[in-house]
Design a protein around this motif. Sequence first.
Motif, PDB file in Angstrom:
ATOM      1  N   SER A 193       4.771 -16.162  22.325  1.00 18.96           N
ATOM      2  CA  SER A 193       3.585 -15.382  22.658  1.00 18.96           C
ATOM      3  C   SER A 193       3.454 -14.362  23.537  1.00 18.96           C
ATOM      4  CB  SER A 193       2.518 -16.441  23.055  1.00 18.96           C
ATOM      5  OG  SER A 193       2.020 -17.384  22.412  1.00 18.96           O
ATOM      6  N   PRO A 214       3.544 -10.444  23.266  1.00 16.46           N
ATOM      7  CA  PRO A 214       3.066  -9.318  22.437  1.00 16.46           C
ATOM      8  C   PRO A 214       4.386  -8.206  22.156  1.00 16.46           C
ATOM      9  CG  PRO A 214       1.923  -9.215  24.449  1.00 16.46           C
ATOM     10  CD  PRO A 214       2.741 -10.537  24.554  1.00 16.46           C
ATOM     11  N   ASN A 215       4.974  -7.905  23.217  1.00 14.87           N
ATOM     12  CA  ASN A 215       5.890  -6.763  23.066  1.00 14.87           C
ATOM     13  C   ASN A 215       7.385  -7.306  23.070  1.00 14.87           C
ATOM     14  OD1 ASN A 215       5.944  -7.906  25.597  1.00 14.87           O
ATOM     15  ND2 ASN A 215       6.681  -5.891  26.631  1.00 14.87           N
ATOM     16  N   ARG A 264       8.194 -13.665  18.845  1.00 15.01           N
ATOM     17  CA  ARG A 264       6.867 -13.276  19.244  1.00 15.01           C
ATOM     18  C   ARG A 264       5.950 -14.481  19.072  1.00 15.01           C
ATOM     19  NH1 ARG A 264       6.069  -9.045  16.637  1.00 15.01           N
ATOM     20  NH2 ARG A 264       4.809  -9.996  14.834  1.00 15.01           N
TER      21      ARG A 264
END
Length: 279
Positions: free
Chosen positions: A225, A227-228, A221
Motif C-alpha cells: 500500500s 503509493p510511491n 505497491r
Amino acid sequence: MAIKTETELYAPVKSFFEQQGYHVRGEVHHCDLVAIRDEEPPVIVELKKNFSIPLLLQGINRLRLTRQVYVAFEMPNKNRAPHGATWPELRKLCQMLGVGMMTVQFYKRKKPQVTIECHPPAAASSKQDMLPLAPILESFTEPTDYTAAVEANASPAAPAVRPRHNKRAAERIVREFKERRADYNVGGSSKRKLVTSYREKALHMAHLLQLNGPMSPRKLREQTSIPNAASLLQKNYYRWFQRVERGIYSVTPIGEEALQTYAHVVEQLEPPKPVSIPT
C-alpha cells in the motif's frame, strides 16, 4: 539519582502521554518526542539531562511547529531549582518564552514520576490554542505506572514574541508521524541511524523481495500500500534494490544486511497482502 543520557527521560515521558490517550513517536524531524491524539494539534517535548539555555532554545524553535511545546529534564538533587533560581522564577521564564516545563524524578526502587511544572501560555490564554492535555492532567488522580503531579500557574505571562508558525513544516511533522507504523526511535538519541517513514517503507519492500524473490513495482505497491513504491525503487537511495530486468527488481546484499540491522522494524511490519490476479 542522576541519569547518564537524556534518552532515559524518553520512556517515562512517553508513558505519561500515552496514559492520556496520545500516540507517541520519538525523533520526528529532529523533535525528541511528538505526541498526537486524534486530530488535535501535536505536542512536542524536547529532552535534556539538565535545564539549560540550549534546551530553552530548542523549545523556542519548536514553537514554529505547534504552540504546545514542553522542555523536560531530570529533577535536580533534593528537588532544588537549577542554577540557583527558584521554581517560580523558572516557570515564569518558560512561560515568557512560550513553552511549558516538565521534570522527571528518578528513584532507585520506584518508577519515575513525571511532573508538569507549568503549561505553555497558549494552553491557558487562548481558547483557540488550548492545550488539550491541561484539563485532563489536572483531573488525573488514578494510580498509574508513572504518576503525574500538576502545578499550573493561575495567571501565566504571555511571551513578548513568538516564532512565526510554519504551517508547511507543521504538516510535515504530522505526516511523518502518521506514516510510521510504530515507534522505533528513542527520543534524545544521537549518533544513531533513525527509522523514518521513508526507511520503513524501503525496509518493507526489501523484506517482500527477500521473501518472494524479484517483483514488479506494481505488485510491491499492491502488497505494501505504498503509493510511491516505483519511485523508491528507481531512486534507490539506500542502494537496497537492483533492476534485474525491465520492470522487475530484487534486493541487493546491502539490502539484506539492512534487513538484519533493522530486524526490530521488520518484525512489526504488516503481513503481505494477497496479490489480486486479474482474470
